[in-house]
Design a protein around this motif. Structure first.
Motif, PDB file in Angstrom:
ATOM      1  N   PRO A 172      85.758  84.246 -35.637  1.00 27.62           N
ATOM      2  CA  PRO A 172      85.561  84.862 -36.631  1.00 27.62           C
ATOM      3  C   PRO A 172      84.889  86.318 -35.141  1.00 27.62           C
ATOM      4  N   ALA A 173      84.708  86.619 -36.272  1.00 33.16           N
ATOM      5  CA  ALA A 173      84.912  88.567 -35.427  1.00 33.16           C
ATOM      6  C   ALA A 173      83.554  88.898 -34.611  1.00 33.16           C
ATOM      7  N   HIS A 174      82.442  88.274 -35.107  1.00 35.58           N
ATOM      8  CA  HIS A 174      81.594  88.106 -34.668  1.00 35.58           C
ATOM      9  C   HIS A 174      80.226  87.219 -33.955  1.00 35.58           C
ATOM     10  N   VAL A 175      81.056  86.529 -33.299  1.00 34.37           N
ATOM     11  CA  VAL A 175      81.068  84.858 -33.071  1.00 34.37           C
ATOM     12  C   VAL A 175      81.841  84.653 -31.466  1.00 34.37           C
ATOM     13  N   LYS A 176      80.732  84.491 -30.274  1.00 36.50           N
ATOM     14  CA  LYS A 176      81.288  84.217 -29.082  1.00 36.50           C
ATOM     15  C   LYS A 176      81.343  82.479 -28.693  1.00 36.50           C
ATOM     16  N   LEU A 177      81.841  81.908 -28.828  1.00 32.03           N
ATOM     17  CA  LEU A 177      82.071  79.996 -28.290  1.00 32.03           C
ATOM     18  C   LEU A 177      82.201  80.192 -26.604  1.00 32.03           C
ATOM     19  N   HIS A 178      80.938  79.681 -26.249  1.00 34.39           N
ATOM     20  CA  HIS A 178      81.137  79.529 -24.319  1.00 34.39           C
ATOM     21  C   HIS A 178      81.647  78.302 -24.173  1.00 34.39           C
ATOM     22  N   LEU A 179      82.664  77.945 -23.747  1.00 37.77           N
ATOM     23  CA  LEU A 179      83.396  76.741 -23.337  1.00 37.77           C
ATOM     24  C   LEU A 179      82.322  76.224 -22.391  1.00 37.77           C
ATOM     25  N   LEU A 180      81.447  75.172 -21.655  1.00 38.30           N
ATOM     26  CA  LEU A 180      80.773  75.370 -20.467  1.00 38.30           C
ATOM     27  C   LEU A 180      82.251  73.611 -19.955  1.00 38.30           C
ATOM     28  N   CYS A 181      82.566  74.910 -18.632  1.00 39.41           N
ATOM     29  CA  CYS A 181      83.398  74.010 -17.909  1.00 39.41           C
ATOM     30  C   CYS A 181      83.344  73.264 -16.699  1.00 39.41           C
ATOM     31  N   HIS A 182      83.801  72.182 -16.026  1.00 45.76           N
ATOM     32  CA  HIS A 182      83.154  71.760 -14.803  1.00 45.76           C
ATOM     33  C   HIS A 182      84.088  70.808 -14.373  1.00 45.76           C
ATOM     34  N   GLU A 183      84.494  69.998 -13.147  1.00 46.15           N
ATOM     35  CA  GLU A 183      85.401  69.200 -12.865  1.00 46.15           C
ATOM     36  C   GLU A 183      85.921  68.162 -13.961  1.00 46.15           C
ATOM     37  N   ASN A 184      85.327  67.492 -14.897  1.00 46.53           N
ATOM     38  CA  ASN A 184      84.843  66.082 -15.727  1.00 46.53           C
ATOM     39  C   ASN A 184      85.061  66.729 -16.758  1.00 46.53           C
ATOM     40  N   ILE A 185      85.326  68.136 -16.842  1.00 49.08           N
ATOM     41  CA  ILE A 185      85.984  68.186 -18.652  1.00 49.08           C
ATOM     42  C   ILE A 185      87.550  67.641 -19.383  1.00 49.08           C
ATOM     43  N   PRO A 186      87.192  67.730 -20.276  1.00 48.04           N
ATOM     44  CA  PRO A 186      89.073  66.828 -20.719  1.00 48.04           C
ATOM     45  C   PRO A 186      89.216  67.748 -20.523  1.00 48.04           C
ATOM     46  N   SER A 187      90.642  67.576 -20.670  1.00 46.03           N
ATOM     47  CA  SER A 187      91.908  68.067 -20.529  1.00 46.03           C
ATOM     48  C   SER A 187      92.253  69.109 -21.673  1.00 46.03           C
ATOM     49  N   ASP A 188      91.829  67.950 -22.931  1.00 46.28           N
ATOM     50  CA  ASP A 188      92.605  68.264 -24.438  1.00 46.28           C
ATOM     51  C   ASP A 188      91.737  69.383 -24.864  1.00 46.28           C
ATOM     52  N   ILE A 189      90.150  69.302 -24.125  1.00 46.66           N
ATOM     53  CA  ILE A 189      89.521  70.516 -25.433  1.00 46.66           C
ATOM     54  C   ILE A 189      89.784  71.838 -24.271  1.00 46.66           C
ATOM     55  N   VAL A 190      89.934  71.675 -23.146  1.00 46.08           N
ATOM     56  CA  VAL A 190      90.705  73.242 -22.970  1.00 46.08           C
ATOM     57  C   VAL A 190      91.468  73.706 -23.201  1.00 46.08           C
ATOM     58  N   ASP A 191      92.604  72.617 -22.906  1.00 47.40           N
ATOM     59  CA  ASP A 191      94.052  72.288 -23.909  1.00 47.40           C
ATOM     60  C   ASP A 191      94.009  73.193 -24.947  1.00 47.40           C
ATOM     61  N   MET A 192      92.910  72.820 -26.112  1.00 44.73           N
ATOM     62  CA  MET A 192      92.787  73.321 -27.499  1.00 44.73           C
ATOM     63  C   MET A 192      92.044  74.406 -27.570  1.00 44.73           C
ATOM     64  N   ALA A 193      91.080  74.355 -26.913  1.00 43.85           N
ATOM     65  CA  ALA A 193      91.031  76.492 -26.536  1.00 43.85           C
ATOM     66  C   ALA A 193      91.482  77.199 -26.292  1.00 43.85           C
ATOM     67  N   LEU A 194      92.808  77.183 -24.896  1.00 41.22           N
ATOM     68  CA  LEU A 194      93.674  78.003 -25.111  1.00 41.22           C
ATOM     69  C   LEU A 194      94.725  77.647 -26.569  1.00 41.22           C
ATOM     70  N   ASP A 195      95.301  77.076 -26.757  1.00 47.53           N
ATOM     71  CA  ASP A 195      95.668  77.646 -28.012  1.00 47.53           C
ATOM     72  C   ASP A 195      95.037  78.125 -28.625  1.00 47.53           C
ATOM     73  N   GLY A 196      93.295  77.807 -29.032  1.00 49.66           N
ATOM     74  CA  GLY A 196      92.946  78.739 -29.818  1.00 49.66           C
ATOM     75  C   GLY A 196      92.829  80.184 -29.372  1.00 49.66           C
ATOM     76  N   VAL A 197      93.275  80.065 -28.061  1.00 50.15           N
ATOM     77  CA  VAL A 197      92.973  82.242 -27.945  1.00 50.15           C
ATOM     78  C   VAL A 197      94.087  82.481 -28.483  1.00 50.15           C
ATOM     79  N   ARG A 198      95.931  81.717 -27.857  1.00 47.98           N
ATOM     80  CA  ARG A 198      96.502  82.184 -28.289  1.00 47.98           C
ATOM     81  C   ARG A 198      96.579  82.889 -29.495  1.00 47.98           C
ATOM     82  N   GLU A 199      95.722  81.620 -30.682  1.00 46.02           N
ATOM     83  CA  GLU A 199      96.154  81.632 -32.005  1.00 46.02           C
ATOM     84  C   GLU A 199      95.261  83.108 -33.134  1.00 46.02           C
ATOM     85  N   GLY A 200      94.645  83.423 -31.686  1.00 45.30           N
ATOM     86  CA  GLY A 200      93.686  84.432 -31.989  1.00 45.30           C
ATOM     87  C   GLY A 200      92.349  84.563 -32.381  1.00 45.30           C
TER      88      GLY A 200
END
Length: 186
Positions: free
Chosen positions: A148-176
């Protein structure tokens, strides 16, 4: 009760009465437009709290509209949606939940909010445990898919966040899907 408290409660009752009338009018318009599911959800919200994921999503959109167009205030966030929607997730089959999440992201994007409309997922509870849940992944997946062009997603990060959701978000950024914001939740 003091006179000031009585005035406050009378004013609150007027606001809730006006909100009920607004929902009823909006439901009538939805019926006229042939949008029966929207109308049914609005009618249900007049008399009780959301009972399913569709109604929970409706109430978030109603909140945004009331804050933005009635109170003329900028909504800084529409909340921690994974936490809000998770109690309703198990009432849907996974395909319907995915369709609802996709439609919800599309609906938010349709408002074309200039500074983007942010919502949050993830984070920690008061004891430091990860709050990432099935809805976190579902909403992030829909966000990445829809870009979406007009929606911002905030991923609240911390030391116990599952690494797979961070990886998923990073892949999403790379995909646009590049309006994902990584925020500390400490």
């Amino acid at each position: 009760l003091s006179e000031q408290a009585k005035r406050f409660y009378r004013a609150e009752i007027k606001v809730y009465d006006a909100l009920e009338r607004f929902l009823a009018r909006t439901s009538d318009i939805a019926i006229q437009e042939g949008k029966h599911r929207i109308a049914e959800g609005l009618c249900n919200l007049i008399s009780h709290a959301p009972e399913n994921m569709y109604e929970a999503m409706q109430i978030v959109i109603l909140f945004f509209n009331i804050i933005t167009y009635i109170e003329c205030t900028t909504a800084r966030t529409i909340g921690r949606l994974d936490k809000m929607f998770m109690p309703f997730y198990n009432q849907q089959n996974s395909q319907e939940a995915e369709q609802l999440a996709d439609a919800f992201i599309d609906e938010l994007d349709n408002y074309k909010v200039g500074a983007n409309m942010p919502f949050m997922i993830g984070g920690i509870d008061v004891e430091g445990n990860s709050m990432v849940n099935t809805m976190s992944y579902l909403l992030l997946n829909s966000y990445i898919k829809k870009k979406p062009a007009h929606v911002k997603l905030h991923l609240l990060c911390h030391e116990n966040i599952p690494s797979d959701i961070v990886d998923m978000a990073l892949d999403g950024v790379r995909e646009g899907a590049n309006s994902i914001v990584f925020m500390s939740d400490h």
